[in-house]
Design a protein around this motif. Structure first.
Motif, PDB file in Angstrom:
ATOM      1  N   ARG A 125       4.766  -2.247  -4.328  1.00 28.43           N
ATOM      2  CA  ARG A 125       4.652  -3.228  -5.173  1.00 28.43           C
ATOM      3  C   ARG A 125       3.018  -3.672  -5.289  1.00 28.43           C
ATOM      4  O   ARG A 125       2.727  -3.840  -6.507  1.00 28.43           O
ATOM      5  CB  ARG A 125       5.385  -4.513  -4.651  1.00 28.43           C
ATOM      6  N   ALA A 126       2.446  -3.874  -4.317  1.00 21.61           N
ATOM      7  CA  ALA A 126       1.073  -4.175  -4.326  1.00 21.61           C
ATOM      8  C   ALA A 126       0.026  -3.210  -4.800  1.00 21.61           C
ATOM      9  O   ALA A 126      -0.808  -3.632  -5.770  1.00 21.61           O
ATOM     10  CB  ALA A 126       0.811  -4.483  -2.712  1.00 21.61           C
ATOM     11  N   ALA A 127       0.541  -1.916  -4.613  1.00 24.62           N
ATOM     12  CA  ALA A 127      -0.233  -0.952  -5.682  1.00 24.62           C
ATOM     13  C   ALA A 127      -0.146  -1.113  -7.158  1.00 24.62           C
ATOM     14  O   ALA A 127      -1.206  -0.638  -7.591  1.00 24.62           O
ATOM     15  CB  ALA A 127       0.206   0.418  -4.933  1.00 24.62           C
ATOM     16  N   GLU A 128       0.865  -1.566  -7.356  1.00 25.81           N
ATOM     17  CA  GLU A 128       1.211  -1.720  -8.920  1.00 25.81           C
ATOM     18  C   GLU A 128       0.007  -2.848  -9.510  1.00 25.81           C
ATOM     19  O   GLU A 128      -0.226  -2.629 -10.724  1.00 25.81           O
ATOM     20  CB  GLU A 128       2.473  -1.971  -9.356  1.00 25.81           C
ATOM     21  N   THR A 129      -0.218  -3.808  -8.731  1.00 19.14           N
ATOM     22  CA  THR A 129      -0.952  -5.005  -9.133  1.00 19.14           C
ATOM     23  C   THR A 129      -2.189  -5.345  -8.045  1.00 19.14           C
ATOM     24  O   THR A 129      -2.046  -6.367  -7.438  1.00 19.14           O
ATOM     25  CB  THR A 129      -0.140  -6.239  -9.390  1.00 19.14           C
ATOM     26  N   PRO A 130      -2.998  -4.396  -7.928  1.00 23.75           N
ATOM     27  CA  PRO A 130      -4.028  -4.395  -6.664  1.00 23.75           C
ATOM     28  C   PRO A 130      -4.892  -5.610  -6.834  1.00 23.75           C
ATOM     29  O   PRO A 130      -5.467  -6.182  -5.958  1.00 23.75           O
ATOM     30  CB  PRO A 130      -4.703  -3.133  -6.663  1.00 23.75           C
ATOM     31  N   ASP A 131      -5.312  -5.968  -8.208  1.00 31.22           N
ATOM     32  CA  ASP A 131      -6.325  -7.152  -8.188  1.00 31.22           C
ATOM     33  C   ASP A 131      -5.588  -8.423  -8.179  1.00 31.22           C
ATOM     34  O   ASP A 131      -6.343  -9.410  -7.876  1.00 31.22           O
ATOM     35  CB  ASP A 131      -6.655  -6.978  -9.785  1.00 31.22           C
ATOM     36  N   ALA A 132      -4.321  -8.503  -8.023  1.00 26.90           N
ATOM     37  CA  ALA A 132      -3.577  -9.835  -7.733  1.00 26.90           C
ATOM     38  C   ALA A 132      -2.988  -9.660  -6.270  1.00 26.90           C
ATOM     39  O   ALA A 132      -2.349 -10.768  -5.930  1.00 26.90           O
ATOM     40  CB  ALA A 132      -2.430  -9.910  -8.843  1.00 26.90           C
ATOM     41  N   THR A 133      -3.401  -8.774  -5.518  1.00 27.49           N
ATOM     42  CA  THR A 133      -2.964  -8.870  -4.156  1.00 27.49           C
ATOM     43  C   THR A 133      -4.220  -9.101  -3.084  1.00 27.49           C
ATOM     44  O   THR A 133      -5.229  -8.226  -3.044  1.00 27.49           O
ATOM     45  CB  THR A 133      -2.522  -7.380  -3.933  1.00 27.49           C
ATOM     46  N   ASP A 134      -3.862 -10.096  -2.109  1.00 32.77           N
ATOM     47  CA  ASP A 134      -4.634 -10.135  -1.166  1.00 32.77           C
ATOM     48  C   ASP A 134      -3.949  -9.536   0.083  1.00 32.77           C
ATOM     49  O   ASP A 134      -3.028 -10.008   0.838  1.00 32.77           O
ATOM     50  CB  ASP A 134      -4.594 -11.710  -0.685  1.00 32.77           C
ATOM     51  N   PHE A 135      -4.385  -8.318   0.304  1.00 23.72           N
ATOM     52  CA  PHE A 135      -3.782  -7.273   1.355  1.00 23.72           C
ATOM     53  C   PHE A 135      -3.757  -7.887   2.589  1.00 23.72           C
ATOM     54  O   PHE A 135      -2.544  -7.760   3.141  1.00 23.72           O
ATOM     55  CB  PHE A 135      -4.522  -5.907   1.281  1.00 23.72           C
ATOM     56  N   ALA A 136      -4.799  -8.643   3.104  1.00 25.33           N
ATOM     57  CA  ALA A 136      -4.650  -9.099   4.427  1.00 25.33           C
ATOM     58  C   ALA A 136      -3.681 -10.531   4.439  1.00 25.33           C
ATOM     59  O   ALA A 136      -3.209 -10.556   5.599  1.00 25.33           O
ATOM     60  CB  ALA A 136      -6.080  -9.563   4.986  1.00 25.33           C
ATOM     61  N   ALA A 137      -3.436 -11.195   3.526  1.00 25.32           N
ATOM     62  CA  ALA A 137      -2.450 -12.162   3.704  1.00 25.32           C
ATOM     63  C   ALA A 137      -1.016 -11.464   3.625  1.00 25.32           C
ATOM     64  O   ALA A 137      -0.225 -12.325   4.116  1.00 25.32           O
ATOM     65  CB  ALA A 137      -2.727 -12.856   2.416  1.00 25.32           C
TER      66      ALA A 137
END
Length: 219
Positions: A125-137
């Motif tokens: 899911r995060a890979a579909e919207t990477p700019d909207a994802t705070d990965f570390a969070a």
């Protein structure tokens, strides 16, 4: 795409589009292994159980190079300061694709089928919207799902299962993330032979395809 190579590759793309796994053999002169590969956004706890019971290798999620960049994911080797860190002596390739092992922050231990399925689908899911994802969070490391970083040009740069998985996901119009897991032989402990992997695919109604066929179609 050559006529003799079109059917298996087209069937593999169609299966991925439908959320089904495929079996991919890389090459005799590479790892010489078959991986069971799923579109990451379609993985369920039951699929994780199948991966660990029927495949038996390491369950990983392959991501494209641009997505890995957006998440700030390094190659694991670059993050290790230890003499045992890989030093370019792999016999089958120039380097490994390993990045960080992660758990989603909503998991408990991270190792159960449910926890790993959640981590996998949330990575997709995060890979579909990477700019909207705070990965570390959303994810923590160390965890129980290894992320893999594909070569920038995918199959034009590298003939690994990491690249085959991401290329399949792209061709199928799914999230740019794929689960890859080596198929092992329960009796010998070695890699499952291509013939036995093809027989497994036949028994379970799955697509078996070679790296050569996929590269001809997708590179």
């Amino acid at each position: 795409m050559a006529a003799s190579e079109s059917t298996a590759a087209a069937d593999a793309i169609a299966a991925f589009r439908d959320g089904k796994p495929v079996l991919v053999y890389d090459a005799d002169d590479r790892e010489g292994e078959v991986d069971l590969i799923y579109p990451a956004d379609a993985v369920t706890p039951g699929d994780v159980a199948r991966l660990r019971n029927d495949a038996g290798g390491l369950i990983c999620v392959a991501l494209s190079d641009d997505i890995a960049d957006a998440f700030g994911l390094p190659f694991l080797q670059e993050s290790l300061d230890h003499p045992a860190s890989e030093s370019g002596d792999l016999e089958y390739d120039d380097r490994a694709s390993f990045s960080l092992p992660v758990n989603h922050r909503d998991t408990y231990t991270g190792i159960t089928d449910e926890d790993r399925a959640l981590t996998i689908t949330e990575v997709a899911r995060a890979a579909e919207t990477p700019d909207a994802t705070d990965f570390a969070a959303e994810f923590r490391t160390p965890g129980h799902v290894f992320l893999l970083r594909a070569a920038p040009g995918l199959l034009a740069d590298r003939d690994g299962h990491t690249e085959y998985g991401v290329a399949l996901a792209r061709a199928a119009g799914r999230a740019p993330a794929a689960v890859v897991c080596e198929m092992l032989d329960d009796e010998t402990g070695a890699a499952l032979s291509p013939d036995d992997a093809a027989a497994y695919a036949d028994r379970h109604g799955l697509v078996y395809v070679t790296g050569t066929e996929l590269k001809a179609a997708l590179a």
